[in-house]
Design a protein around this motif. Structure first.
Motif, mmCIF file in Angstrom:
data_model
loop_
_atom_site.group_PDB
_atom_site.id
_atom_site.type_symbol
_atom_site.label_atom_id
_atom_site.label_comp_id
_atom_site.label_asym_id
_atom_site.label_seq_id
_atom_site.Cartn_x
_atom_site.Cartn_y
_atom_site.Cartn_z
ATOM 1 N N LYS A 127 0.777 -1.276 0.060
ATOM 2 C CA LYS A 127 0.088 0.025 -0.012
ATOM 3 C C LYS A 127 0.911 1.218 0.070
ATOM 4 N N VAL A 128 0.258 2.324 -0.355
ATOM 5 C CA VAL A 128 0.957 3.730 -0.486
ATOM 6 C C VAL A 128 -0.152 4.527 0.109
ATOM 7 N N ARG A 129 0.158 5.472 1.243
ATOM 8 C CA ARG A 129 -0.503 6.383 1.666
ATOM 9 C C ARG A 129 -0.091 7.676 1.772
ATOM 10 N N TRP A 130 -0.947 8.737 1.952
ATOM 11 C CA TRP A 130 -0.818 10.200 2.190
ATOM 12 C C TRP A 130 -1.489 10.533 3.399
ATOM 13 N N THR A 131 -0.674 11.519 4.166
ATOM 14 C CA THR A 131 -1.288 11.600 5.494
ATOM 15 C C THR A 131 -0.676 12.994 5.966
ATOM 16 N N THR A 132 -1.537 13.751 6.669
ATOM 17 C CA THR A 132 -0.970 15.154 7.105
ATOM 18 C C THR A 132 0.248 15.058 8.038
ATOM 19 N N SER A 133 0.349 14.171 8.955
ATOM 20 C CA SER A 133 1.604 13.996 9.890
ATOM 21 C C SER A 133 1.462 12.589 10.307
ATOM 22 N N ILE B 202 -5.336 10.760 7.821
ATOM 23 C CA ILE B 202 -5.045 9.927 6.446
ATOM 24 C C ILE B 202 -5.814 10.438 5.463
ATOM 25 N N LEU B 203 -5.182 10.917 4.292
ATOM 26 C CA LEU B 203 -5.837 11.601 3.421
ATOM 27 C C LEU B 203 -6.354 10.507 2.235
ATOM 28 N N ALA C 254 -2.526 19.538 -6.153
ATOM 29 C CA ALA C 254 -3.777 20.541 -6.316
ATOM 30 C C ALA C 254 -4.825 19.878 -6.078
ATOM 31 N N GLY C 255 -5.122 18.422 -6.065
ATOM 32 C CA GLY C 255 -6.438 17.788 -5.946
ATOM 33 C C GLY C 255 -6.714 17.941 -4.394
ATOM 34 N N MET C 256 -5.901 18.169 -3.416
ATOM 35 C CA MET C 256 -6.128 18.598 -2.007
ATOM 36 C C MET C 256 -6.234 20.133 -1.777
ATOM 37 N N GLY C 257 -6.061 20.717 -2.890
ATOM 38 C CA GLY C 257 -6.403 22.108 -2.592
ATOM 39 C C GLY C 257 -4.944 22.874 -2.251
ATOM 40 N N MET D 227 -7.191 22.168 3.795
ATOM 41 C CA MET D 227 -7.296 20.800 4.677
ATOM 42 C C MET D 227 -8.491 20.904 5.599
ATOM 43 N N GLU D 228 -8.927 21.951 6.090
ATOM 44 C CA GLU D 228 -9.961 22.043 6.949
ATOM 45 C C GLU D 228 -11.392 21.647 6.113
ATOM 46 N N ALA D 229 -11.259 22.323 4.826
ATOM 47 C CA ALA D 229 -12.295 22.054 3.923
ATOM 48 C C ALA D 229 -12.347 20.672 3.425
ATOM 49 N N TYR D 230 -11.253 20.060 3.167
ATOM 50 C CA TYR D 230 -10.912 18.610 2.757
ATOM 51 C C TYR D 230 -11.864 17.603 3.983
ATOM 52 N N PHE D 231 -11.609 18.004 4.937
ATOM 53 C CA PHE D 231 -12.125 16.960 6.071
ATOM 54 C C PHE D 231 -13.550 17.441 6.658
#
Length: 587
Positions: free
Chosen positions: A78-84, A95-96, A387-390, A404-408
Motif C-alpha cells: 500500500k501507499v498512503r498520504w497523511t498530514t503527519s 489519513i488523506l 492540487a487535488g487536495m487544494g 485541509m479543513e475544507a477537505y475534512f
C-alpha cells in the motif's frame, strides 16, 4: 601482452554490473568486474523489485535469497498520504488517502495470475551484498572492488583496458573481447563518446537515511508514506518516507525520507536543518533520530544516444537515468543485463554470429526511452495530487490549512473535495499499479521474427496487462503439471538455449528442434503441453493463453521473450525452424 585476458570486462559493481557477472558466470562465460568503490552502495537508493526482475532472479537462482531478505507483499502493498504521523491538533495524523500498489491488496490476484513471482522490496544497500556474494562465489577473484578503469582502447579484435588497484596504486592491463559499461555513467560512456540526451538539473533531491523507532506511528502495510503538512513551508512541507529494513513493516529499524528542492533553493544544502524539519513535518518533536547518511541527487530524465559503440555496451544508469517513480531504474538495469548476457554468451561460445549483438540496442534503447518518459510523467503527476487536495505552490500556510479543513469538513462540499482528491490520486496508479508497464513490454525489432500480427491493446495508464505469445513479448506465465509437480512455463526455458512449446499434434516440431540443435550447436528444447503431452495443462491456462492452433508452436529465447510462433501447423516444420533459428542467431 595484457596482464589478464577475459571474454568480458564489466565496469561497475552496482546492481546492474553484479547481475551481469552472475548471468555470464551461470552461462559459462568468464568475466572480470571492476568497481572503483571499496564496497557496495552505502545509499538506500532503489528498493522495489518488480515481478519481471524477480522472474529473472528466479531463472538464475537468486530469487530465494532476495525474498528471504526482502519484505513480503503484506508489508509493502500500500501507499498512503497523511498530514503527519503525530501531533494532537485537529489536522494532525489524518489519513488523506490510501491506494494499493505493487501487487498488494486487490492487485494480488491479477498480479499472481500473470507471474510465478511476486514483487519484492529490498533496498540496494541490502540487495547488492547478496548479489556480490553470488557473483564472487561463481567467479572467485574476478569481482574486484577498489579497482578503477583508467583507460579504454578498442581495436579490431577486442578492447584493452587499463585498471588501477586503488589500494596499492598499481595498474594492470585487461584484454577483453567485449566491455559492459555498468558504471552509472561515471566513466565508460564519456570515454566512448556517448551523449546523454534529455532534461537535467530539474530538482535537487535530498535523502535522509536514518534510524528511529517508528513502530508507534508507521503503517504495517505501507511501502511509501507521503506527508503533506498544511503548516509546512516551501520544500519542507512535504516528503516521502520509506522503510529500509532489515525488519519489515512498522518495526523497520531504518528509514529513508526524501525532500525535493528547486535547483536554486539555498536551503537544499542546509543539512543541519533536516532533522528539526523532519520532526516538525512528522509532528514528532521527541522522536530520537540517528542520521546514517544524507545524500543529494539531481532529478533528470536522460537517455544515451547509443547503447553500443563497437565492442562496448552500456547498461543501467550508464544508459538511462530518471526519477525513481514507478521504480524503473534498477529493474530496467537488471533487465538490460539479462538481455545482453545470453547474447554475449551465444557469440563468445560460437553459437551465434556477432550480428546477434546488434539486437541489444534496438531492443533495450526503446525500453529505456519509454521508461524515462514514464518515470518523468509519473513524477510530475504528483503535482496534481497537491492540487487535488487544494494545496497550491507558493500558497501561504494559512491557505493550506484552510484547504485541509475544507477537505475534512463533514459537509456536502467536504465530500465533494474528498471525491475530487480520490479521482486525482487514483491517476497515480500509473506509478504504483504499473503492471502492464513492468511485464508487458515488448521488442518490436531485434532478435525476433515478426508474424505480422497486431499487439494486444495497450493500457495508456500502464495497469492492465494482456498476456500474448506474439513475437517480441514476454512468454505468458501459466502453471503446468509434470509428474504431479507444478511448473511455470517460465521454468521450462533454458537460460542457455531456446524453448519450443507445442502439443501432441506438433510431433514434427519435436524432430525439427533436434535438427536445429544438431545443425547450430545450440540448445533447442521441445516440450509438448496438453492432452497426450509431456506436461499437463490442468488448469487450462496455457490453452487460453497460447494463441496457436493444435500443431502450432512458440519458440522462446533464453531471456523468456518469444522469438517466433507458428499459429497454425506448417508444411515443413524442420525447414521452417532451421531458417528461423538461423535467422535469430545470424547463421
Amino acid at each position: 601482452m595484457a596482464d589478464l585476458d577475459v571474454p568480458v570486462l564489466i565496469v561497475g559493481g552496482g546492481g546492474c554490473g553484479l547481475s551481469a557477472s552472475i548471468f555470464l558466470s551461470e552461462l559459462g562465460v568468464e568475466s572480470l568486474l571492476v568497481e572503483r568503490h571499496d564496497g557496495t552502495s552505502h545509499l538506500p537508493k532503489a528498493h522495489y523489485l518488480n515481478q519481471r526482475t524477480m522472474e529473472v532472479f528466479r531463472q538464475y537462482g537468486i530469487a530465494d535469497s532476495v525474498y528471504a531478505a526482502g519484505a513480503g507483499l503484506e508489508k509493502f502493498g500500500k501507499v498512503r498520504w497523511t498530514t503527519s504521523l503525530g501531533g494532537d491538533g485537529p489536522l494532525d495524523a489524518k489519513i488523506l488517502y490510501t491506494i494499493d500498489g505493487f501487487g498488494g491488496g486487490k492487485l494480488f490476484e491479477p498480479y499472481m495470475r500473470d507471474s510465478a513471482c511476486p514483487s519484492s522490496n529490498l533496498p540496494q544497500i541490502r540487495l547488492e551484498p547478496i548479489l556480490k556474494r553470488h557473483a564472487e562465489d561463481l567467479a572467485p577473484g574476478r569481482v574486484r572492488f577498489g579497482h578503477e578503469l583508467v583507460a579504454l582502447a578498442e581495436d579490431g579484435d577486442g578492447v584493452t583496458a587499463t585498471v588501477q588497484d586503488l589500494s596499492s596504486g598499481e595498474t594492470y592491463e585487461v584484454r577483453a573481447r567485449y566491455v559492459i559499461g555498468a558504471d552509472g555513467g561515471k566513466t565508460v560512456g564519456e570515454k566512448i563518446g556517448v551523449a546523454m540526451n534529455g532534461p537535467s538539473g530539474l530538482l535537487d533531491m535530498v535523502s535522509c537515511h536514518f534510524k528511529a523507532d517508528m513502530s508507534a506511528y508507521a503503517d504495517e502495510t505501507c511501502l511509501i508514506t507521503w506527508l503533506l503538512n498544511p503548516d509546512g513551508a516551501g520544500s519542507w512541507s512535504s516528503g516521502a518516507m520509506v522503510p529500509m529494513g532489515p525488519t519489515w513493516g512498522k518495526h523497520s529499524e531504518e528509514w529513508n525520507f526524501i525532500f525535493a528542492f528547486g535547483p536554486d533553493d539555498p536551503e537544499r544544502f542546509d543539512e543541519a536543518a533536516i532533522v528539526p524539519r523532519l520532526k516538525s513535518l512528522m509532528k514528532l518533536p521527541d522522536l530520537e533520530i540517528e542520521v546514517l547518511r544524507i545524500s543529494h541527487w539531481v532529478l533528470e530524465g536522460v537517455l544515451a544516444d547509443r547503447y553500443r559503440v563497437g565492442r562496448v555496451f552500456l547498461a543501467g544508469d550508464a544508459a538511462h537515468r530518471h526519477p525513481p517513480t514507478t521504480g524503473l531504474g534498477l529493474n530496467t538495469a537488471i533487465q538490460d543485463s539479462h538481455n545482453l548476457a545470453w547474447k554475449l554468451a551465444a557469440v563468445i561460445k560460437g553459437q551465434a554470429a556477432p550480428s546477434l549483438l546488434d539486437s541489444y540496442e534496438p531492443e533495450r534503447q526503446a525500453i529505456g526511452a519509454r521508461n524515462v518518459d514514464w518515470a518523468m510523467f509519473t513524477f510530475m503527476n504528483h503535482m496534481l495530487i497537491d492540487a487535488g487536495m487544494g494545496l497550491m505552490p507558493g500558497q501561504p500556510a494559512e491557505a493550506n490549512r484552510a484547504a485541509m479543513e475544507a477537505y475534512f469538513a463533514e459537509t456536502p462540499m467536504g465530500a465533494t473535495r474528498r471525491a475530487r482528491a480520490a479521482e486525482v490520486i487514483e491517476t497515480q496508479r500509473m506509478e504504483f499499479q504499473a503492471h502492464d508497464l513492468e511485464i508487458g513490454f515488448r521488442y518490436d525489432e531485434g532478435a525476433v521474427v515478426p508474424d505480422g500480427s497486431q499487439p494486444p491493446p495497450n493500457d495508456p495508464m500502464g495497469s492492465r496487462y494482456h498476456p500474448t505469445t506474439r513475437p517480441g513479448h514476454r512468454l505468458p506465465h501459466a502453471w503446468l503439471e509434470r509428474d504431479g509437480a507444478r511448473v511455470s512455463t517460465h521454468d521450462l526455458v533454458d537460460r542457455d538455449g531456446f524453448l519450443l512449446l507445442t502439443d501432441a499434434a506438433g510431433a514434427a516440431w519435436v524432430g525439427a528442434a533436434e535438427a536445429a540443435a544438431e545443425k547450430f550447436g545450440v540448445t533447442v528444447t521441445a516440450v509438448t503441453v496438453g492432452d497426450g503431452g509431456e506436461l499437463a495443462d490442468v488448469e487450462g491456462t496455457w490453452a487460453r493463453l497460447r494463441e496457436i492452433a493444435d500443431g502450432g508452436a512458440v519458440l522462446v529465447r533464453p531471456d523468456n521473450h518469444v522469438a517466433y510462433r507458428a499459429t497454425e501447423p506448417v508444411a515443413d516444420a524442420r525447414d521452417t525452424l532451421l531458417r528461423t533459428v538461423g535467422t535469430l542467431i545470424g547463421r
